[in-house]
Design a protein around this motif. Structure first.
Motif, mmCIF file in Angstrom:
data_model
loop_
_atom_site.group_PDB
_atom_site.id
_atom_site.type_symbol
_atom_site.label_atom_id
_atom_site.label_comp_id
_atom_site.label_asym_id
_atom_site.label_seq_id
_atom_site.Cartn_x
_atom_site.Cartn_y
_atom_site.Cartn_z
ATOM 1 N N ASP A 59 0.853 -1.191 0.000
ATOM 2 C CA ASP A 59 0.000 0.000 0.000
ATOM 3 C C ASP A 59 0.888 1.241 0.000
ATOM 4 O OD1 ASP A 59 -1.653 2.215 0.895
ATOM 5 O OD2 ASP A 59 -3.154 0.717 1.451
ATOM 6 N N ARG A 60 0.818 2.019 -1.086
ATOM 7 C CA ARG A 60 1.661 3.208 -1.207
ATOM 8 C C ARG A 60 1.264 4.315 -0.241
ATOM 9 N NH1 ARG A 60 1.550 3.124 -7.799
ATOM 10 N NH2 ARG A 60 3.502 1.971 -8.151
ATOM 11 N N ILE A 61 0.060 4.262 0.267
ATOM 12 C CA ILE A 61 -0.410 5.300 1.183
ATOM 13 C C ILE A 61 -0.116 4.917 2.632
ATOM 14 C CG2 ILE A 61 -2.375 6.674 1.942
ATOM 15 C CD1 ILE A 61 -1.537 7.096 -1.003
ATOM 16 N N GLU A 62 -0.496 3.717 3.012
ATOM 17 C CA GLU A 62 -0.330 3.283 4.401
ATOM 18 C C GLU A 62 1.017 2.603 4.639
ATOM 19 O OE1 GLU A 62 -3.622 1.013 5.829
ATOM 20 O OE2 GLU A 62 -5.119 2.417 5.072
ATOM 21 N N CYS A 90 16.880 -0.572 3.045
ATOM 22 C CA CYS A 90 17.586 -1.549 3.881
ATOM 23 C C CYS A 90 16.868 -1.729 5.212
ATOM 24 C CB CYS A 90 19.030 -1.090 4.109
ATOM 25 S SG CYS A 90 20.023 -2.233 5.077
ATOM 26 N N SER A 91 16.382 -2.947 5.457
ATOM 27 C CA SER A 91 15.699 -3.215 6.725
ATOM 28 C C SER A 91 16.678 -3.315 7.884
ATOM 29 C CB SER A 91 14.873 -4.501 6.623
ATOM 30 O OG SER A 91 15.667 -5.588 6.165
ATOM 31 N N LEU A 92 17.963 -3.475 7.598
ATOM 32 C CA LEU A 92 18.974 -3.499 8.656
ATOM 33 C C LEU A 92 19.244 -2.097 9.190
ATOM 34 C CD1 LEU A 92 21.244 -5.092 10.219
ATOM 35 C CD2 LEU A 92 22.750 -4.509 8.307
ATOM 36 N N LYS A 93 19.398 -1.133 8.274
ATOM 37 C CA LYS A 93 19.844 0.199 8.665
ATOM 38 C C LYS A 93 18.744 1.251 8.705
ATOM 39 C CE LYS A 93 24.552 -0.581 7.023
ATOM 40 N NZ LYS A 93 25.611 -0.191 6.072
ATOM 41 N N GLN A 94 17.610 0.981 8.082
ATOM 42 C CA GLN A 94 16.569 2.006 8.040
ATOM 43 C C GLN A 94 15.411 1.743 9.002
ATOM 44 O OE1 GLN A 94 16.520 2.014 3.532
ATOM 45 N NE2 GLN A 94 16.401 4.217 3.885
ATOM 46 N N VAL A 95 15.586 0.758 9.847
ATOM 47 C CA VAL A 95 14.710 0.564 11.006
ATOM 48 C C VAL A 95 15.600 0.701 12.225
ATOM 49 C CG1 VAL A 95 13.171 -0.982 12.249
ATOM 50 C CG2 VAL A 95 13.212 -1.031 9.743
ATOM 51 N N ASN A 96 15.245 1.583 13.135
ATOM 52 C CA ASN A 96 16.051 1.756 14.343
ATOM 53 C C ASN A 96 15.625 0.693 15.355
ATOM 54 O OD1 ASN A 96 17.402 2.598 16.687
ATOM 55 N ND2 ASN A 96 17.379 4.732 15.976
ATOM 56 N N VAL A 106 4.334 -8.891 9.723
ATOM 57 C CA VAL A 106 3.728 -8.981 11.056
ATOM 58 C C VAL A 106 4.098 -7.778 11.921
ATOM 59 C CG1 VAL A 106 3.651 -11.496 10.984
ATOM 60 C CG2 VAL A 106 5.619 -10.374 12.019
ATOM 61 N N GLY A 107 5.266 -7.183 11.663
ATOM 62 C CA GLY A 107 5.694 -6.057 12.484
ATOM 63 C C GLY A 107 5.328 -4.695 11.939
ATOM 64 N N GLY A 108 4.938 -4.636 10.674
ATOM 65 C CA GLY A 108 4.575 -3.352 10.071
ATOM 66 C C GLY A 108 5.747 -2.414 9.861
ATOM 67 N N TYR A 109 6.946 -2.986 9.663
ATOM 68 C CA TYR A 109 8.150 -2.153 9.642
ATOM 69 C C TYR A 109 8.424 -1.460 8.312
ATOM 70 C CZ TYR A 109 9.001 -4.598 14.008
ATOM 71 O OH TYR A 109 8.882 -5.098 15.275
ATOM 72 N N LEU A 110 7.614 -1.755 7.302
ATOM 73 C CA LEU A 110 7.807 -1.036 6.045
ATOM 74 C C LEU A 110 7.580 0.461 6.248
ATOM 75 C CD1 LEU A 110 8.516 -1.472 3.050
ATOM 76 C CD2 LEU A 110 6.055 -1.565 2.570
ATOM 77 N N LYS A 111 6.713 0.815 7.190
ATOM 78 C CA LYS A 111 6.471 2.234 7.489
ATOM 79 C C LYS A 111 7.754 2.920 7.942
ATOM 80 C CE LYS A 111 1.569 1.937 8.785
ATOM 81 N NZ LYS A 111 0.579 2.157 9.867
ATOM 82 N N ASN A 112 8.512 2.244 8.802
ATOM 83 C CA ASN A 112 9.768 2.822 9.289
ATOM 84 C C ASN A 112 10.742 3.042 8.145
ATOM 85 O OD1 ASN A 112 8.470 0.926 11.321
ATOM 86 N ND2 ASN A 112 9.860 2.040 12.677
ATOM 87 N N ILE A 113 10.824 2.047 7.266
ATOM 88 C CA ILE A 113 11.787 2.100 6.160
ATOM 89 C C ILE A 113 11.432 3.222 5.189
ATOM 90 C CG2 ILE A 113 12.674 0.827 4.164
ATOM 91 C CD1 ILE A 113 12.229 -1.745 5.852
ATOM 92 N N LEU A 114 10.166 3.305 4.815
ATOM 93 C CA LEU A 114 9.773 4.311 3.833
ATOM 94 C C LEU A 114 9.758 5.710 4.435
ATOM 95 C CD1 LEU A 114 7.055 2.458 1.718
ATOM 96 C CD2 LEU A 114 9.531 2.588 1.416
#
Length: 299
Positions: free
Chosen positions: A77-80, A165-171, A211-219
Motif C-alpha cells: 500500500d503506497r499510502i499506508e 535496507c531493513s537493517l539500517k533504516q529501522v532503528n 507482522v511487524g509493520g516495519y515497512l512504514k519505518n523504512i519508507l
C-alpha cells in the motif's frame, strides 16, 4: 511517547504473544500460511516492490561472486506503507567463474561446489522483476546492492532504482530490540527458520516486515535527506572518538565516514571542528546523497 519506551512496549506485546504458561512458543516458518487478501483491486495506491538476497563466495564485493539469488515481489500500500500480499519469486544457484566455494562458505550457506555445478542464474528474469518494482529491499543493502551491480546485465537497472535496507533504516534499538540480526529479530517475533538460503531468507524477512509493520519505518527514512560526511586527514588519535560516534572506516578513501541527516549536519560539523580537528582547520568533506545512491558501493 519516547521512541525507546514505545519500542519496549511493542517488544513486550510480541513477547506476550509467544509466552504461554511460562513457556515461550516459537513456531517454524516454512512458507506463507497467512490468509492474504485475494481480491486486491489494483490502483495507483497499490505498488509492487521486491525483496532480494544473495549468497556469495565471500564478503569482498570487488572480487567475490554470487552463488545464489532469490527475489520475490510484493504488493504494498503506497499510502499506508504496509505489505499486502507476496507475489512471484525467482531463485537460482549459480556456478562462480573464478572463485571457489570454501568449506567456511558451505558451513554458512549450506551450498556445496557440486550444488552449483553447471547452474546459471537467468539475469533477464531478475532484471525484469527489478524493473517492475518501485524499490528494492534487502536486509543488508550495503552488501547486496554492490554485488548485484557487479553483474553487467543488472547494473544499469539497479543503479536507477531506489534501494532500501531493513537493517539500517529501522532503528531496532529504539524499538527495544538489542540486535538487528534477522534471525534474532524473527525469534523475538515468535518464529524461526532454516536460514542462509536466499529464498528462505527473503520470505522470512517478508514475514517479519508483514507482522511487524516495519515497512512504514523504512519508507519514512526514505523521505529523510542525508549527506555523507568524510573526515579527510582526521588525526589518528581521533579514531576511537569517531568510532564511538558510529563513523565507519572507508578502506577505499582511507577515511572515517558517516551518513548524517541534513538537519543534524551543523551539530556534527561543530563536533568535528571542536573535538576532532582542533586546533587545525577541519578537513571534513560533505556530499549530498541522492535517494537513488543510497547503499551503492562508493556512497
Amino acid at each position: 511517547m519516547h521512541y525507546q519506551l514505545k519500542g519496549l512496549i511493542l517488544k513486550k506485546m510480541f513477547l506476550d504473544n509467544i509466552i504461554n504458561d511460562n513457556q515461550v512458543i516459537i513456531k517454524k516458518f516454512d512458507s506463507f500460511n497467512q490468509k492474504f487478501k485475494e481480491d486486491i483491486k489494483l490502483s495507483k495506491d497499490i505498488g509492487i516492490f521486491s525483496i532480494i538476497d544473495t549468497e556469495t563466495t565471500g564478503l569482498d564485493i570487488d572480487n567475490d561472486e554470487i552463488i545464489e539469488i532469490a527475489i520475490r515481489q510484493w504488493y504494498y500500500d503506497r499510502i499506508e506503507h504496509k505489505l499486502l500480499k507476496p507475489l512471484d519469486y525467482y531463485a537460482s544457484l549459480n556456478q562462480p567463474s573464478h572463485n571457489v566455494i570454501t568449506p567456511e562458505i558451505t558451513e554458512i550457506t549450506g551450498i556445496k561446489a557440486e550444488d552449483v555445478d553447471g547452474k546459471k542464474i537467468d539475469w533477464g528474469i531478475v532484471k525484469e522483476m527489478m524493473a517492475q518494482s518501485d524499490f528494492i529491499l534487502a536486509h543488508n543493502a550495503s552488501f547486496d546492492r554492490p554485488m548485484i551491480e557487479n553483474v553487467t546485465d543488472l547494473s544499469e537497472t539497479s543503479q536507477n532504482k531506489i534501494w532500501v535496507c531493513s537493517l539500517k533504516q529501522v532503528n531496532w534499538l529504539d524499538l527495544g530490540f538489542l540486535s538487528s540480526k534477522q534471525e534474532l529479530l524473527c525469534l523475538f517475533h515468535g518464529f524461526y527458520y532454516d536460514g542462509h538460503r536466499a529464498l528462505t531468507d527473503i520470505d522470512a524477512l517478508g514475514h517479519l516486515l508483514f507482522v511487524g509493520g516495519y515497512l512504514k519505518n523504512i519508507l519514512a527514512d526514505i523521505k529523510t535527506k542525508y549527506v555523507k560526511v568524510e573526515c579527510l586527514k582526521a588525526p589518528f588519535e581521533s579514531k576511537d572518538m569517531l568510532k564511538k560516534m558510529t563513523f565507519y572506516w572507508d578502506p577505499d578513501k582511507r577515511c572515517w565516514s558517516k551518513y548524517v541527516k541534513e538537519n543534524e549536519l551543523d551539530e556534527m560539523m561543530t563536533f568535528l571542528t571542536d573535538k576532532v580537528y582542533y586546533p587545525a582547520k577541519s578537513s571534513a568533506k560533505v556530499t549530498k546523497i541522492d535517494i537513488r545512491d543510497r547503499f551503492k558501493k562508493h556512497f
